[in-house]
Scaffold this motif. Structure first.
Motif, PDB file in Angstrom:
ATOM      1  N   GLY A 223       0.796  -1.224   0.000  1.00  0.00           N
ATOM      2  CA  GLY A 223       0.000   0.000   0.000  1.00  0.00           C
ATOM      3  C   GLY A 223       0.824   1.268   0.000  1.00  0.00           C
ATOM      4  O   GLY A 223       0.337   2.333  -0.388  1.00  0.00           O
ATOM      5  N   ARG A 224       2.067   1.173   0.451  1.00  0.00           N
ATOM      6  CA  ARG A 224       2.923   2.356   0.543  1.00  0.00           C
ATOM      7  C   ARG A 224       4.366   1.965   0.240  1.00  0.00           C
ATOM      8  O   ARG A 224       4.720   0.798   0.187  1.00  0.00           O
ATOM      9  CB  ARG A 224       2.870   2.971   1.948  1.00  0.00           C
ATOM     10  CG  ARG A 224       1.488   3.342   2.462  1.00  0.00           C
ATOM     11  CD  ARG A 224       1.606   4.018   3.839  1.00  0.00           C
ATOM     12  NE  ARG A 224       0.338   4.360   4.421  1.00  0.00           N
ATOM     13  CZ  ARG A 224      -0.317   3.618   5.307  1.00  0.00           C
ATOM     14  NH1 ARG A 224       0.213   2.461   5.697  1.00  0.00           N
ATOM     15  NH2 ARG A 224      -1.472   4.013   5.816  1.00  0.00           N
TER      16      ARG A 224
ATOM     17  N   VAL B 206      -1.821  -8.098 -10.557  1.00  0.00           N
ATOM     18  CA  VAL B 206      -1.268  -7.991  -9.203  1.00  0.00           C
ATOM     19  C   VAL B 206      -2.360  -8.048  -8.141  1.00  0.00           C
ATOM     20  O   VAL B 206      -3.370  -7.338  -8.239  1.00  0.00           O
ATOM     21  CB  VAL B 206      -0.475  -6.672  -9.040  1.00  0.00           C
ATOM     22  CG1 VAL B 206       0.188  -6.621  -7.673  1.00  0.00           C
ATOM     23  CG2 VAL B 206       0.567  -6.517 -10.143  1.00  0.00           C
ATOM     24  N   LEU B 207      -2.143  -8.883  -7.136  1.00  0.00           N
ATOM     25  CA  LEU B 207      -2.933  -8.797  -5.919  1.00  0.00           C
ATOM     26  C   LEU B 207      -2.153  -7.908  -4.957  1.00  0.00           C
ATOM     27  O   LEU B 207      -1.033  -8.247  -4.555  1.00  0.00           O
ATOM     28  CB  LEU B 207      -3.177 -10.162  -5.291  1.00  0.00           C
ATOM     29  CG  LEU B 207      -4.090 -10.113  -4.050  1.00  0.00           C
ATOM     30  CD1 LEU B 207      -5.085 -11.275  -4.038  1.00  0.00           C
ATOM     31  CD2 LEU B 207      -3.283 -10.117  -2.746  1.00  0.00           C
ATOM     32  N   VAL B 208      -2.731  -6.780  -4.619  1.00  0.00           N
ATOM     33  CA  VAL B 208      -2.102  -5.784  -3.752  1.00  0.00           C
ATOM     34  C   VAL B 208      -2.617  -5.996  -2.338  1.00  0.00           C
ATOM     35  O   VAL B 208      -3.785  -5.780  -2.051  1.00  0.00           O
ATOM     36  CB  VAL B 208      -2.425  -4.351  -4.217  1.00  0.00           C
ATOM     37  CG1 VAL B 208      -1.808  -3.319  -3.272  1.00  0.00           C
ATOM     38  CG2 VAL B 208      -1.944  -4.133  -5.651  1.00  0.00           C
ATOM     39  N   ASN B 209      -1.731  -6.433  -1.458  1.00  0.00           N
ATOM     40  CA  ASN B 209      -2.125  -6.661  -0.070  1.00  0.00           C
ATOM     41  C   ASN B 209      -1.537  -5.603   0.841  1.00  0.00           C
ATOM     42  O   ASN B 209      -0.351  -5.290   0.744  1.00  0.00           O
ATOM     43  CB  ASN B 209      -1.673  -8.036   0.408  1.00  0.00           C
ATOM     44  CG  ASN B 209      -1.705  -8.141   1.935  1.00  0.00           C
ATOM     45  OD1 ASN B 209      -0.676  -8.096   2.594  1.00  0.00           O
ATOM     46  ND2 ASN B 209      -2.895  -8.223   2.500  1.00  0.00           N
ATOM     47  N   ASP B 210      -2.356  -5.054   1.696  1.00  0.00           N
ATOM     48  CA  ASP B 210      -1.865  -4.175   2.764  1.00  0.00           C
ATOM     49  C   ASP B 210      -2.948  -3.993   3.800  1.00  0.00           C
ATOM     50  O   ASP B 210      -4.102  -3.684   3.471  1.00  0.00           O
ATOM     51  CB  ASP B 210      -1.435  -2.816   2.220  1.00  0.00           C
ATOM     52  CG  ASP B 210      -0.402  -2.147   3.122  1.00  0.00           C
ATOM     53  OD1 ASP B 210      -0.671  -1.988   4.326  1.00  0.00           O
ATOM     54  OD2 ASP B 210       0.683  -1.797   2.629  1.00  0.00           O
TER      55      ASP B 210
ATOM     56  N   SER C 111      -8.139   0.389   5.587  1.00  0.00           N
ATOM     57  CA  SER C 111      -8.630  -0.577   4.609  1.00  0.00           C
ATOM     58  C   SER C 111      -8.572  -0.054   3.187  1.00  0.00           C
ATOM     59  O   SER C 111      -8.693  -0.829   2.230  1.00  0.00           O
ATOM     60  CB  SER C 111     -10.076  -0.985   4.949  1.00  0.00           C
ATOM     61  OG  SER C 111     -10.919   0.157   4.979  1.00  0.00           O
ATOM     62  N   ASN C 112      -8.375   1.269   3.018  1.00  0.00           N
ATOM     63  CA  ASN C 112      -8.307   1.842   1.667  1.00  0.00           C
ATOM     64  C   ASN C 112      -6.893   1.840   1.099  1.00  0.00           C
ATOM     65  O   ASN C 112      -6.685   2.176  -0.067  1.00  0.00           O
ATOM     66  CB  ASN C 112      -8.827   3.284   1.681  1.00  0.00           C
ATOM     67  CG  ASN C 112     -10.311   3.351   1.976  1.00  0.00           C
ATOM     68  OD1 ASN C 112     -11.076   2.518   1.502  1.00  0.00           O
ATOM     69  ND2 ASN C 112     -10.725   4.336   2.767  1.00  0.00           N
TER      70      ASN C 112
ATOM     71  N   SER D 250      -6.992  -6.562   1.909  1.00  0.00           N
ATOM     72  CA  SER D 250      -6.592  -5.830   3.112  1.00  0.00           C
ATOM     73  C   SER D 250      -6.398  -6.739   4.309  1.00  0.00           C
ATOM     74  O   SER D 250      -6.407  -6.292   5.452  1.00  0.00           O
ATOM     75  CB  SER D 250      -7.638  -4.757   3.443  1.00  0.00           C
ATOM     76  OG  SER D 250      -8.918  -5.340   3.639  1.00  0.00           O
ATOM     77  N   GLY D 251      -6.187  -8.021   4.058  1.00  0.00           N
ATOM     78  CA  GLY D 251      -6.012  -8.968   5.143  1.00  0.00           C
ATOM     79  C   GLY D 251      -4.657  -8.881   5.808  1.00  0.00           C
ATOM     80  O   GLY D 251      -3.712  -8.259   5.303  1.00  0.00           O
TER      81      GLY D 251
END
Length: 316
Positions: A28-29, A46-50, A62-63, A83-84
């Motif tokens: 996320g960052r 891409v699966l973006v997880n954060d 969560s955003n 967001s897990g």
């Protein structure tokens, strides 16, 4: 240390990850975000997880992941947000399953999620010790294990893990962080040794860049002059090309390695090997060790150094 020779970058730059699916934790960052963006530009879905936590592990946004997905999609790429919490077994498994459900396959895992809390060794609480190992190490184990089962079925896959010079070289007032990051290197090497014959690769990146974590580690602001600027260039994007390369089919011969990246510099880390030997046919006693070992190895003892002592050149 030798500097690299110019290569034919144009021949491999476009679409190096075309058709691949990547899962990036902590995306996320900072460095993770740059990796996700570059992998998408190189053709990966891409699966973006954060989870959206702070650098010390508190709070949830969560955003955070969704905003990176918006950037990727706005540029014409494909991505989904997750967001897990990668350090929770069921949620780590769900990330992998979500990638499979969204894109039908999984080829790349980048274990980038991590937190840092600075504290004197005698003041580190057991809760803090557990928290750093849970986020930094357990998450990499859990996501990697879930993904490895997919990679085994495919007989192909690439892991990229984020270690740190704090673990590889050493740092004061970060014992919990250092130990978790050194363990990452051992995890990566074990995966490489065990699964390498199945077409699965595992490598580590040791990044240095001006990130929120660097601020927490050094206590200096990102724009502070002096030591931070000399040891950590501003651009976190400098790490992303190395991650994308290691994840690509262009790096099929690279496995079980630890590679540092700082600005325009990349450097290969050595790994522990015996370097001196003493032998006595009649064995050793405390007195003999005192008499022989210290003077024989005096000039070979590993010095007590920190990152700034070893990476003591200014990054270009």
């Amino acid at each position: 240390m030798s500097s690299g020779e110019p290569g034919d970058g144009a021949a491999v730059a476009a679409g190096a990850l075309q058709g691949k699916v990547a899962l990036v934790t902590g995306a996320g960052r900072g460095i993770g975000r740059e990796i996700a963006l570059l992998m998408a530009r190189e053709g990966a879905r891409v699966l973006v997880n954060d989870l959206g936590a702070s650098v010390s592990g508190e709070g949830v946004d969560s955003n955070c992941a969704a905003q990176v997905v918006e950037e990727i999609c706005a540029a014409g790429g494909q991505a989904v947000a997750h967001s897990g919490d990668a350090s929770v077994p069921t949620q780590a498994t769900d990330m992998v399953q979500s990638a499979l459900q969204a894109f039908g396959r999984l080829d790349i895992v980048v274990n980038n999620a991590g937190i840092l809390r600075k504290a004197a060794f005698t003041e580190i609480s057991y809760e803090a010790w557990q928290a750093l190992h849970r986020v930094n190490l357990d998450s990499a184990f859990l996501v990697s294990q879930a993904a490895a089962r997919v990679f085994q079925r495919q007989q192909a896959g690439a892991f990229v893990h984020m270690t740190s010079t704090a673990g590889l070289i050493g740092a004061a007032e970060q014992a919990h962080y250092c130990s978790s990051k050194l363990a990452i290197a051992a995890l990566s090497k074990s995966i490489a040794l065990e699964l390498g014959t199945q077409g699965i690769r595992s490598n580590c990146i040791s990044p240095i860049a001006a990130t929120r974590m660097m601020v927490a580690a050094t206590g200096r602001a990102l724009n502070a002059p002096g030591q931070l600027a000399a040891n950590a260039v501003e651009g976190v994007a400098a790490i992303a090309p190395l991650a994308a390369f290691l994840a690509s089919d262009l790096a099929t011969s690279v496995n079980g390695q630890i590679i540092g990246a700082r600005g325009n510099d990349v450097y290969l880390f050595n790994q522990p090997r015996p370097q001196r030997l003493l032998q006595r046919s009649d064995g050793w006693t405390i007195a003999r060790l005192s008499e022989v070992m210290e003077p024989a190895w005096r000039n070979a003892w590993v010095p007590l150094e920190r990152t700034r002592d070893v990476l003591n050149w200014v990054a270009s």
